[in-house]
Write an enzyme that holds these catalytic residues in place. Sequence first.
Site, PDB file in Angstrom:
ATOM      1  CG  HIS A  32     -57.787  83.691-116.938  1.00 45.99           C
ATOM      2  ND1 HIS A  32     -56.714  82.908-117.300  1.00 45.99           N
ATOM      3  CD2 HIS A  32     -58.122  83.300-115.685  1.00 45.99           C
ATOM      4  CE1 HIS A  32     -56.412  82.100-116.298  1.00 45.99           C
ATOM      5  NE2 HIS A  32     -57.254  82.323-115.306  1.00 45.99           N
TER       6      HIS A  32
ATOM      7  CD  GLU B  23     -54.985  82.903-120.286  1.00 49.40           C
ATOM      8  OE1 GLU B  23     -55.858  82.073-120.545  1.00 49.40           O
ATOM      9  OE2 GLU B  23     -54.847  83.427-119.172  1.00 49.40           O
TER      10      GLU B  23
ATOM     11  CG  ASP C 259     -62.473  82.269-117.897  1.00 49.87           C
ATOM     12  OD1 ASP C 259     -62.927  83.353-118.325  1.00 49.87           O
ATOM     13  OD2 ASP C 259     -61.792  82.182-116.856  1.00 49.87           O
TER      14      ASP C 259
ATOM     15  CB  THR D  79     -63.179  77.509-116.449  1.00 49.27           C
ATOM     16  OG1 THR D  79     -63.377  76.362-115.611  1.00 49.27           O
ATOM     17  CG2 THR D  79     -64.461  77.826-117.192  1.00 49.27           C
TER      18      THR D  79
ATOM     19  CB  ALA E 216     -63.556  81.535-114.288  1.00 46.77           C
ATOM     20  CG  PHE E 217     -59.861  85.201-111.124  1.00 48.20           C
ATOM     21  CD1 PHE E 217     -59.680  85.390-112.473  1.00 48.20           C
ATOM     22  CD2 PHE E 217     -59.505  86.242-110.266  1.00 48.20           C
ATOM     23  CE1 PHE E 217     -59.144  86.570-112.976  1.00 48.20           C
ATOM     24  CE2 PHE E 217     -58.968  87.426-110.757  1.00 48.20           C
ATOM     25  CZ  PHE E 217     -58.782  87.586-112.116  1.00 48.20           C
TER      26      PHE E 217
ATOM     27  NE  ARG F 280     -53.252  78.377-115.159  1.00 49.39           N
ATOM     28  CZ  ARG F 280     -54.094  78.990-114.332  1.00 49.39           C
ATOM     29  NH1 ARG F 280     -55.356  79.157-114.665  1.00 49.39           N
ATOM     30  NH2 ARG F 280     -53.668  79.468-113.176  1.00 49.39           N
TER      31      ARG F 280
ATOM     32  CE  LYS G 212     -58.242  74.121-103.811  1.00 51.62           C
ATOM     33  NZ  LYS G 212     -57.247  73.060-103.997  1.00 51.62           N
ATOM     34  CB  ILE G 213     -62.623  74.311-109.496  1.00 54.66           C
ATOM     35  CG1 ILE G 213     -61.941  75.500-108.814  1.00 54.66           C
ATOM     36  CG2 ILE G 213     -63.561  74.796-110.617  1.00 54.66           C
ATOM     37  CD1 ILE G 213     -60.939  76.248-109.674  1.00 54.66           C
TER      38      ILE G 213
HETATM   39  P1  NAD Z   1     -57.205  71.316-107.253  1.00 48.92           P
HETATM   40  O1  NAD Z   1     -55.741  71.113-107.055  1.00 48.92           O
HETATM   41  O2  NAD Z   1     -58.102  71.395-106.075  1.00 48.92           O
HETATM   42  O3  NAD Z   1     -57.775  70.155-108.207  1.00 48.92           O
HETATM   43  C1  NAD Z   1     -57.121  69.724-109.352  1.00 48.92           C
HETATM   44  C2  NAD Z   1     -57.487  68.270-109.548  1.00 48.92           C
HETATM   45  O4  NAD Z   1     -56.902  67.827-110.788  1.00 48.92           O
HETATM   46  C3  NAD Z   1     -56.959  67.343-108.444  1.00 48.92           C
HETATM   47  O5  NAD Z   1     -58.007  66.530-107.963  1.00 48.92           O
HETATM   48  C4  NAD Z   1     -55.881  66.526-109.145  1.00 48.92           C
HETATM   49  O6  NAD Z   1     -55.758  65.190-108.630  1.00 48.92           O
HETATM   50  C5  NAD Z   1     -56.423  66.517-110.570  1.00 48.92           C
HETATM   51  N1  NAD Z   1     -55.406  66.151-111.553  1.00 48.92           N
HETATM   52  C6  NAD Z   1     -54.071  66.373-111.532  1.00 48.92           C
HETATM   53  N2  NAD Z   1     -53.488  65.839-112.617  1.00 48.92           N
HETATM   54  C7  NAD Z   1     -54.481  65.253-113.333  1.00 48.92           C
HETATM   55  C8  NAD Z   1     -54.510  64.512-114.527  1.00 48.92           C
HETATM   56  N3  NAD Z   1     -53.382  64.241-115.205  1.00 48.92           N
HETATM   57  N4  NAD Z   1     -55.694  64.067-114.976  1.00 48.92           N
HETATM   58  C9  NAD Z   1     -56.840  64.296-114.269  1.00 48.92           C
HETATM   59  N5  NAD Z   1     -56.876  64.979-113.120  1.00 48.92           N
HETATM   60  C10 NAD Z   1     -55.701  65.447-112.649  1.00 48.92           C
HETATM   61  O7  NAD Z   1     -57.332  72.618-108.166  1.00 48.92           O
HETATM   62  P2  NAD Z   1     -58.608  73.562-108.313  1.00 48.92           P
HETATM   63  O8  NAD Z   1     -58.550  74.634-107.282  1.00 48.92           O
HETATM   64  O9  NAD Z   1     -59.823  72.739-108.455  1.00 48.92           O
HETATM   65  O10 NAD Z   1     -58.257  74.250-109.720  1.00 48.92           O
HETATM   66  C11 NAD Z   1     -58.293  73.515-110.933  1.00 48.92           C
HETATM   67  C12 NAD Z   1     -57.651  74.353-112.022  1.00 48.92           C
HETATM   68  O11 NAD Z   1     -58.481  75.513-112.276  1.00 48.92           O
HETATM   69  C13 NAD Z   1     -56.296  74.969-111.615  1.00 48.92           C
HETATM   70  O12 NAD Z   1     -55.254  74.097-111.897  1.00 48.92           O
HETATM   71  C14 NAD Z   1     -56.210  76.231-112.456  1.00 48.92           C
HETATM   72  O13 NAD Z   1     -55.468  75.919-113.614  1.00 48.92           O
HETATM   73  C15 NAD Z   1     -57.663  76.519-112.841  1.00 48.92           C
HETATM   74  N6  NAD Z   1     -58.130  77.809-112.340  1.00 48.92           N
HETATM   75  C16 NAD Z   1     -58.702  78.671-113.234  1.00 48.92           C
HETATM   76  C17 NAD Z   1     -59.186  79.911-112.799  1.00 48.92           C
HETATM   77  C18 NAD Z   1     -59.855  80.877-113.752  1.00 48.92           C
HETATM   78  O14 NAD Z   1     -60.064  82.046-113.386  1.00 48.92           O
HETATM   79  N7  NAD Z   1     -60.221  80.478-114.957  1.00 48.92           N
HETATM   80  C19 NAD Z   1     -59.057  80.256-111.454  1.00 48.92           C
HETATM   81  C20 NAD Z   1     -58.490  79.335-110.557  1.00 48.92           C
HETATM   82  C21 NAD Z   1     -58.031  78.119-111.001  1.00 48.92           C
END
Ligand code: NAD
Length: 336
Positions: free
Chosen positions: A295, A263, A258, A232, A297-298, A234, A154-155
């Site tokens: 942290h 952290e 981020d 942004t 970004a959200f 983990r 999604k992101i």
């Molecule tokens: P999502 O599940 O929609 O997308 C994650 C993508 O990563 C998927 O397409 C998946 O197939 C892919 N993936 C899984 N394992 C992988 C690998 N080994 N190599 C490459 N790609 C791989 O998740 P999202 O909603 O897009 O969120 C992504 C990440 O953002 C989350 O896991 C979370 O850690 C992080 N996040 C950070 C914040 C923040 O405030 N900084 C907020 C929300 C989420």
Amino acid sequence: MKVAVFSTKSYDQKFLETANIHYNHELVFFEPRLTYDTVALAAGFPAVCVFINDQLEDRTLQALASQGTKLIATRSAGFNHIDLNAAAHLGMTVVRVPAYSPYAVAEHTVGLILTLNRKIHRAYNRVRDGNFSLDGFMGFDLHGRTVGVVGTGKIGCIVAQILKGFGCELLAYDLYVNPHCEALGTTYVELSELFATSDIISLHCPLTPQTYHLINAEAIEHMKPGVMLINTSRGALVDTQAVIEGLKSRKIGYLGLDVYEQESELFFEDLSEEVIEDDIFERLLTFPNVLITGHQAFFTEDALKNIAETTLSNIKDFELGHPCPNEVSTKRIVAA
Ligand code: NAD
């Protein structure tokens, strides 16, 4: 349902209380993080509500189960702070908020890219100080630059969409092709090719055993000189010590974070009067080409509203015995 809400900040309480008008849960707010040391606070609560720096390892989950907790509701998308196998063995249900605002995180990611590139954070201070010199502020056009997105869920897909608008060339690496991302003109390549050809690399995959220290010394060695690295997602996706060496050798030209592996000892607290003992973090702060946010970004109104609504709805589903679409199972973590 009676819910112990841990790691509560004033903004969490505000949004949860507003949303709770429609759910009528009995919410009890605790400021401390949920750890083995604070687990007694949850005694008698069938549900605990947690955030990313709460530590739900095996012994904490065992203590929770023995005190009567059956549901863990995390106010986050990521769930690497919860030992899912232990939760499954204890018969506990884990629910999360898979998508509260991918736009919030994607937009912050692009903010880091623009700020680092055009040194907006440094210009802010310089101009306020009456210094209008442009020395050191030279940037580059994003138009035509190659951006490598690791993880096009999604992101990552929204980041690609925004950067497409800037006229960037888009590369991606993921275990699965996202057709929406492909439709933007993104080319899926092997990780090694993405590392070797991207001017900007942005991480958006989850933290799993496979992605732990995805950015290590070997990966950095194969990157373009002067690459911009953005995380942004983990903290533990990045080997921070290796990144420091990459900054010192000038291989990494810009670093935007981020998130940070350690952290949980720092972020979300005001430590401005404290001595910070994390020498690795402090070293990062000495580089002029490193920009770190704690942290955040959200952190938009839209996201907090969605987090509160979805969390309370997840808890209601559990309370009523309805299937919850946001339940995390151990099968899912194996698939991730
Ligand atoms: P999502 O599940 O929609 O997308 C994650 C993508 O990563 C998927 O397409 C998946 O197939 C892919 N993936 C899984 N394992 C992988 C690998 N080994 N190599 C490459 N790609 C791989 O998740 P999202 O909603 O897009 O969120 C992504 C990440 O953002 C989350 O896991 C979370 O850690 C992080 N996040 C950070 C914040 C923040 O405030 N900084 C907020 C929300 C989420």
